[in-house]
Design an enzyme around this catalytic site. Structure first.
Site, PDB file in Angstrom:
ATOM      1  N   SER A  41       0.846  -1.351  -0.187  1.00 65.09           N
ATOM      2  CA  SER A  41      -0.258  -0.194  -0.075  1.00 65.09           C
ATOM      3  C   SER A  41       0.991   1.478  -0.410  1.00 65.09           C
ATOM      4  CB  SER A  41      -1.012   0.178   0.844  1.00 65.09           C
ATOM      5  OG  SER A  41      -0.475   0.120   2.679  1.00 65.09           O
ATOM      6  N   ASP A 331      -2.341   8.365   7.534  1.00 67.96           N
ATOM      7  CA  ASP A 331      -3.567   7.322   8.634  1.00 67.96           C
ATOM      8  C   ASP A 331      -2.509   6.476   9.291  1.00 67.96           C
ATOM      9  OD1 ASP A 331      -3.026   5.813   6.924  1.00 67.96           O
ATOM     10  OD2 ASP A 331      -5.115   5.209   5.625  1.00 67.96           O
ATOM     11  N   HIS A 334      -0.309   5.444   7.329  1.00 66.05           N
ATOM     12  CA  HIS A 334       0.478   5.608   6.234  1.00 66.05           C
ATOM     13  C   HIS A 334       0.795   7.344   6.331  1.00 66.05           C
ATOM     14  CE1 HIS A 334      -1.858   2.790   4.675  1.00 66.05           C
ATOM     15  NE2 HIS A 334      -1.475   1.797   3.591  1.00 66.05           N
TER      16      HIS A 334
END
Ligand SMILES: *[C@@H]1O[C@H](CO)[C@@H](O)[C@H](O)[C@H]1NC(C)=O
Ligand SMILES: *[C@@H]1O[C@H](CO)[C@@H](O)[C@H](O)[C@H]1NC(C)=O
Ligand SMILES: *[C@@H]1O[C@H](CO)[C@@H](O)[C@H](O)[C@H]1NC(C)=O
Ligand SMILES: *[C@@H]1O[C@H](CO)[C@@H](O)[C@H](O)[C@H]1NC(C)=O
Length: 356
Positions: A41, A331, A334
């Site tokens: 991600s 978040d 990240h």
């Protein structure tokens, strides 16, 4: 290296980029033919949008600071470090996510993004989340290469692959979304043993990539895993301190990554492989955010900032911050676009040998 030296290097590099990428007519030409991205991600630009998985981010507030406020499926409020890297290399558009409809025709000439959030070096990490493991990302790369040959012929395709940069960023999900929360792993392996298993998988992955013609590879280190807001919330005894044990494991992995990359370079002739250190720049930023113009490194911007990611970070999440550029993390897992910008500047300095 001192701050002054680092910033001089950056300036020199940026001048080089500007020099090399300016033609007499003023049209810019990227420094390399194309950019290929593999991993989790940290670099997924929207492949997971096309999967039946909970690991998604194609809804607000993700993307709220991106071009057109578009929630593309990037796990960020804006651009990823790999997006800035593409810009720094002179590209004016991003390599399309391989599963998207944009991955078609001439768009493929600039490369492709094969990354999938919630995947890792360890095959079963992706199985847990129904995302695309690295082995399958390589499978998509093989299919991509066939399409490229149809577009430009075998010899042009070979030289595009040979001259392009392959970015690899993986391993975080293996630890944070698998090992540390999975008794089938943490009861069986010590974290160091698990790191060794990942390194073996990494080595295998690079050999396969080399077998497919890649010669310029940049691989990112693990970030300081114990300083991710979610790690602190879930695993720290002190709610405001990084989890030292997790950081020690990340450093161990990074050291092995470095040694293994040197060994691969020695073994595979013509391979230019560079380890891109994101651990230290991110760690420094987290320790002293105000030195870099940030105000908050413990809590992320989205929601309470303590754990939320993917579907837990959504437009109903109470408490989302107004200005993400003041936050190191967007978040629970990240970095924000602002932090990614800083990381990308460091990647430039680290990765200079891939373009010179
Ligand atoms: C291959 O590249 C050459 C030189 O850049 C170009 O002239 C030629 O048209 C390309 N071939 C194809 C099939 O696109
Ligand atoms: C691949 O690139 C290297 C420089 O990075 C060059 O020396 C070599 O000739 C290229 N090989 C092919 C097949 O294009
Ligand atoms: C990798 O090892 C080299 C040579 O020992 C060193 O200069 C470099 O800083 C190391 N990189 C990382 C990311 O540890
Ligand atoms: C957001 O924060 C950054 C960094 O402190 C600042 O430069 C910028 O002006 C702020 N933007 C808004 C809209 O307040």
């Amino acid at each position: 290296m001192g701050i002054l030296e680092t910033s001089n290097l950056k300036t020199i590099f940026l001048l080089l980029v500007i020099f090399v990428s300016s033609t007499p007519k003023g049209n810019s030409q990227p420094l390399v033919p194309a950019l290929f991205v593999f991993g989790d991600s940290v670099v997924d630009a929207g492949n997971n949008n096309h999967l039946e998985t909970l690991v998604k981010s194609n809804f607000p507030p993700y993307g709220r600071d991106f071009i057109n406020h578009d929630a593309t499926g990037r796990f960020c409020n804006g651009k990823l470090a790999s997006d800035f890297t593409g810009e720094n290399l002179g590209f004016t558009s991003y390599p399309p996510p391989i599963l998207s409809k944009e991955a078609n025709g001439n768009n493929l000439l600039l490369g492709a993004n094969f990354a999938s959030g919630g995947s890792g070096y360890y095959e079963t990490t992706a199985e847990l989340y129904n995302t695309v493991p690295l082995s399958k990302q390589l499978g998509y790369y093989k299919e991509y290469q066939k399409k490229l040959v149809v577009l430009v012929g075998q010899s042009n395709a070979t030289s595009i692959i040979n001259g392009s940069i392959h970015l690899v960023s993986s391993g975080s999900s293996d630890f944070v979304q698998n090992y540390y929360v999975n008794p089938l792993l943490y009861k069986v392996y010590t974290p160091h043993q698990f790191a060794d298993i990942l390194i073996q998988a990494y080595s295998h992955f690079i050999e396969e990539l080399y077998g497919l013609g890649a010669r310029k590879v940049g691989v990112s280190t693990l970030p300081p895993l114990g300083c991710l807001p979610a790690s602190i919330t879930l695993f720290s005894e002190d709610s405001n301190k990084c989890v030292t044990k997790m950081n020690t494991v990340a450093e161990y992995f990074n050291k092995k990554l470095n040694e293994t990359s040197l060994a691969l370079k020695a073994k595979l002739s013509g391979l230019n492989i560079v380890v891109l250190d994101i651990y230290h720049p991110l760690f420094d930023l987290i320790q002293k955010p105000t030195d870099f113009g940030f105000f908050e490194a413990r809590k992320a911007c989205c929601g309470t900032g303590l754990v939320e990611t993917s579907f837990l970070c959504n437009k109903e999440s109470p408490g989302t911050c107004k200005n993400a550029s003041e936050y190191v993390f967007w978040d629970g897992f990240h970095p924000s676009e602002a932090a990614n910008k800083l990381l990308a500047d460091d990647l430039l300095v680290n990765g200079i040998s891939l373009v010179s």
